[in-house]
Design an enzyme around this catalytic site. Structure first.
Site, PDB file in Angstrom:
ATOM      1  N   ASP A 446       0.863  -1.132   0.063  1.00  0.00           N
ATOM      2  CA  ASP A 446      -0.069   0.084  -0.095  1.00  0.00           C
ATOM      3  C   ASP A 446       0.801   1.269  -0.069  1.00  0.00           C
ATOM      4  O   ASP A 446       1.889   1.274   0.794  1.00  0.00           O
ATOM      5  CB  ASP A 446      -0.796  -0.050   1.206  1.00  0.00           C
ATOM      6  CG  ASP A 446      -1.690   1.013   1.400  1.00  0.00           C
ATOM      7  OD1 ASP A 446      -2.832   1.398   0.321  1.00  0.00           O
ATOM      8  OD2 ASP A 446      -1.707   1.880   2.410  1.00  0.00           O
ATOM      9  N   GLU A 475       1.513  -0.459  -5.170  1.00  0.00           N
ATOM     10  CA  GLU A 475       0.708   0.503  -5.428  1.00  0.00           C
ATOM     11  C   GLU A 475       1.390   1.694  -5.834  1.00  0.00           C
ATOM     12  O   GLU A 475       1.556   2.399  -4.860  1.00  0.00           O
ATOM     13  CB  GLU A 475      -0.556   0.664  -4.303  1.00  0.00           C
ATOM     14  CG  GLU A 475      -1.660   1.541  -4.926  1.00  0.00           C
ATOM     15  CD  GLU A 475      -2.346   2.317  -3.379  1.00  0.00           C
ATOM     16  OE1 GLU A 475      -3.369   3.003  -3.775  1.00  0.00           O
ATOM     17  OE2 GLU A 475      -1.575   2.311  -2.200  1.00  0.00           O
TER      18      GLU A 475
END
Length: 691
Positions: A446, A475
């Site tokens: 993330d 990400e």
């Protein structure tokens, strides 16, 4: 503490973070700058983690001094290619009319890591504008008048200039030499690149034994240490992502055995995989709570889809439904179940032949994490755990009770950024990696763009040393090829995601999906890199809501028939319309679910649909909306297929340049007609030879 890692490559003006590996917060470490270009005045700061900002092209050599060793690291800085660019919006771009006293707007974008308070646009009449230097490419900036970003305006600009060249290394033992060759490839808008070879400062490979001739490097086998790493960088108008070969030498009865591997490549299994993302707390349904046990009981459904990987959104302790505000990195959330229940779910998925990807959230913690509370309350042990910025840079309405504020991105005031300049934080987060890497098969990382490149390089070597098949998915939004340099094996493809949305809304013709694929090359991603292709994820409005049901099928068809790693966001296949909505079990769209199953199966059965190349096909739309149709060829050896996508609401008749089969491989139905192929959404037909 250990050597800081491989050589680092950057452009002038880009800061490079330097830090020891396997950090010991209680041990002393400091850096010195041993060599720099004659034109440079660059320095390194105090402390065990420092940031070198090259100010002239050339080679910089820095030394890390620890209690037991001195380590040398090379930083190669290339000329920066940047141009002055201007973002601007006017009053009509905002949903609400700006007030007369809105003299300036805060501006965030990739150029400032989406950090509010660092860049402001001044008002000139009804316009707000800001200028900054940017590299070639497409750039977006978001303007807002307060820290909530409730009402925003966005400007997009294109900075002309060359893309980044690419390089791929190959090696073999020839007679008594190791021969490494570099295949350098120009960017679509760039010149022919040269190649720079670099040895790894960690290896005992004598530079005097190495000879380089253009794109070839040679070293006698008997001069090789037991292990060595060879790096190469393509250089044209800009430099590209480095490639790496790892060489292992061992003695055998009749001489030396040489083993060559490519540590930067994604795991081989990824090329055939389909990912299924589960937003955990909405998966079980509307009348029962989602737990690990509840998900485990639904594994037969997941198995029926034919997917190979399940990515679970965060399962750790958190006060939020989505789980990205972590309060304990070492235990699962109480509402989901125990560690033992999580292990049982993983085992059940493994029994079904499905790998498990864990959502690794290490850019930040929750504001409710005990570490952040101790940090703000002045506990000395936690003084350097979080980023701190001057209070005047904070534009939130939070009273931080002090002269500083935590660092955070966007308006994420409840998830303060960790400070990776702290050895204690680096040690903590490496412990988190170690805690879960043996439990699962990969990490979806993330806010990967918020964590330093040096740290990700350490994570990669750490997990790959024990499990070369471990997956690292980043990400990075928007995407950034720098994270492909010995960091992540698979990347979000935001270019195709955006293109599918633009096509679905009717803003662009269907051919834009092929243009989006070319962006990977322009950005400089290595050819072997994996790209996750998707139409939905938990951070975006559902495609079916934004673009409609008809366009959804064509968009999903693109994801499964173009090169890359397709991802299905749970609920997409059941007709769930809400971004993080509850899974529709009893009232879902069974026909849409079957459509997804057939696409997964077809991609698995047809090697051509998993091949790395795609070619456009000449075609004519005899009936239907021409700009809603695109066709392309997929081939693998003797197998050649034509894929036709129709994003329109009505069927189209499409005549393609090749003689093709009459039956659609996806539906099993006859699609040939006098006017060509009848295409409602997706048609896949074989090209007939000899006609």
């Amino acid at each position: 503490m250990h050597h800081p890692g491989p050589p680092r490559f950057c452009a002038v003006g880009d800061a490079v973070e330097l830090a020891p590996r396997r950090p010991d917060p209680d041990a002393a470490a400091e850096w010195t700058l041993r060599d720099r270009p004659a034109e440079s005045a660059a320095t390194v700061g105090d402390g065990p983690v420092c940031h070198l900002e090259p100010d002239a092209p050339g080679t910089y050599r820095v030394e890390l001094h620890t209690e037991d060793a001195t380590h040398v690291q090379t930083v190669r800085a290339f000329p920066a290619v940047r141009a002055s660019a201007r973002f601007s919006v006017d009053a009509t771009d905002f949903e609400s009319e700006p007030t007369d006293d809105a003299d300036r707007a805060v501006v965030i974008g990739q150029f400032n890591d989406f950090t509010a308070g660092t860049h402001w646009a001044e008002r000139d009449g009804d316009e707000w504008a800001i200028e900054t230097d940017l590299p070639p490419g497409i750039h977006r900036a978001t303007f807002s008048f307060d820290g909530s970003f409730a009402d925003t305006a966005t400007d997009e600009i294109t900075v002309d200039g060359p893309g980044r060249p690419r390089v791929e290394l190959a090696g073999e033992a020839v007679d008594d030499d190791l021969v490494v060759t570099a295949d350098a490839r120009a960017a679509p808008s760039g010149g022919d690149p040269a190649v720079e070879f670099h040895l790894d400062d960690r290896d005992a490979l004598d530079e005097a034994a190495v000879t380089v001739d253009g794109d070839e490097l040679r070293v006698p086998v008997d001069a090789l240490p037991e292990s060595a790493r060879i790096h190469a960088v393509p250089v044209a108008e800009r430099h590209g992502v480095a490639d790496t070969l790892a060489v292992e030498r061992s003695s055998v009865a009749d001489g030396d055995d040489i083993s060559i591997s490519r540590p930067a490549d994604p795991p081989a299994w990824v090329a055939d995989a389909t990912i299924y993302e589960i937003f955990v707390r909405s998966f079980a349904g509307e009348t029962v709570d989602t737990t690990f046990e509840a998900i485990e009981r639904r594994v037969p459904y997941i198995e029926s889809l034919g997917v190979d990987v399940v990515w679970l959104t965060p399962v750790l302790s958190s006060p939020t439904r989505h789980g990205y505000h972590v309060t304990d990195f070492f235990d699962t959330a109480d509402d989901l179940g125990s560690r033992e229940a999580f292990a049982s779910l993983v085992e059940r998925l493994h029994d079904a032949g499905i790998r498990v990807v864990f959502d690794l959230v290490i850019n930040h913690t929750s504001r409710d994490h005990p570490a952040f509370q101790s940090h703000r309350a002045g506990v000395p042990e936690y003084a350097d755990y979080y980023e701190r910025v001057p209070a005047e840079r904070d534009i939130s309405d939070v009273d931080w009770a002090g002269e500083d504020a935590p660092g955070y991105y966007f308006n994420w005031t409840r998830i303060p950024n960790l400070n990776y300049d702290s050895l204690a934080v680096r040690r903590w987060m490496l412990d988190v990696v170690d805690e879960w890497r043996d439990v699962v098969d990969g990490f979806r990382c993330d806010v990967a763009w918020g964590v330093s490149h040096g740290f990700w390089k350490e994570v990669r070597e750490r997990v790959k040393a024990d499990d070369p098949d471990f997956l690292l998915l980043d990400e990075t939004v928007p995407r950034d090829a720098a994270f492909a340099e010995n960091e992540f094996g698979v990347h979000y493809d935001t270019d195709l995601f955006d293109a599918l949305r633009d096509v679905g809304r009717g803003d662009d013709p269907a051919s834009a999906v092929l243009d989006a694929l070319a962006a990977s090359v322009e950005r400089g991603y290595p050819d072997r890199t994996g790209h996750m292709r998707y139409v939905d994820n938990h951070d975006e409005d559902r495609y079916v809501e934004a673009c409609g049901a008809a366009a959804l099928r064509a968009a999903v068809g693109a994801v499964f028939t173009l090169p890359g790693v397709p991802m299905v966001y749970a609920g997409q296949e059941r007709g769930v319309a809400a971004q993080r909505g509850t899974m529709r079990w009893h009232d879902g769209d069974d026909a849409l679910t079957d459509f997804h199953r057939r696409l997964v199966a077809l991609r698995g059965d047809r090697p051509a649909l998993r091949a790395p190349e795609v070619e456009p096909v000449s075609y004519a739309v005899e009936t239907g909306e021409a700009d809603r149709v695109v066709a392309y060829e997929r081939a693998d050896g003797a197998e050649r297929l034509v894929v036709v996508l129709n994003f329109g609401a009505e069927p189209a008749a499409v005549a393609v340049e090749w003689p093709v089969g009459e039956t659609d491989l996806l539906s099993g139905e006859r699609v040939a007609s006098e006017d060509g192929l009848r295409v409602e959404d997706v048609v896949v037909v074989p090209i007939r030879d000899g006609d």
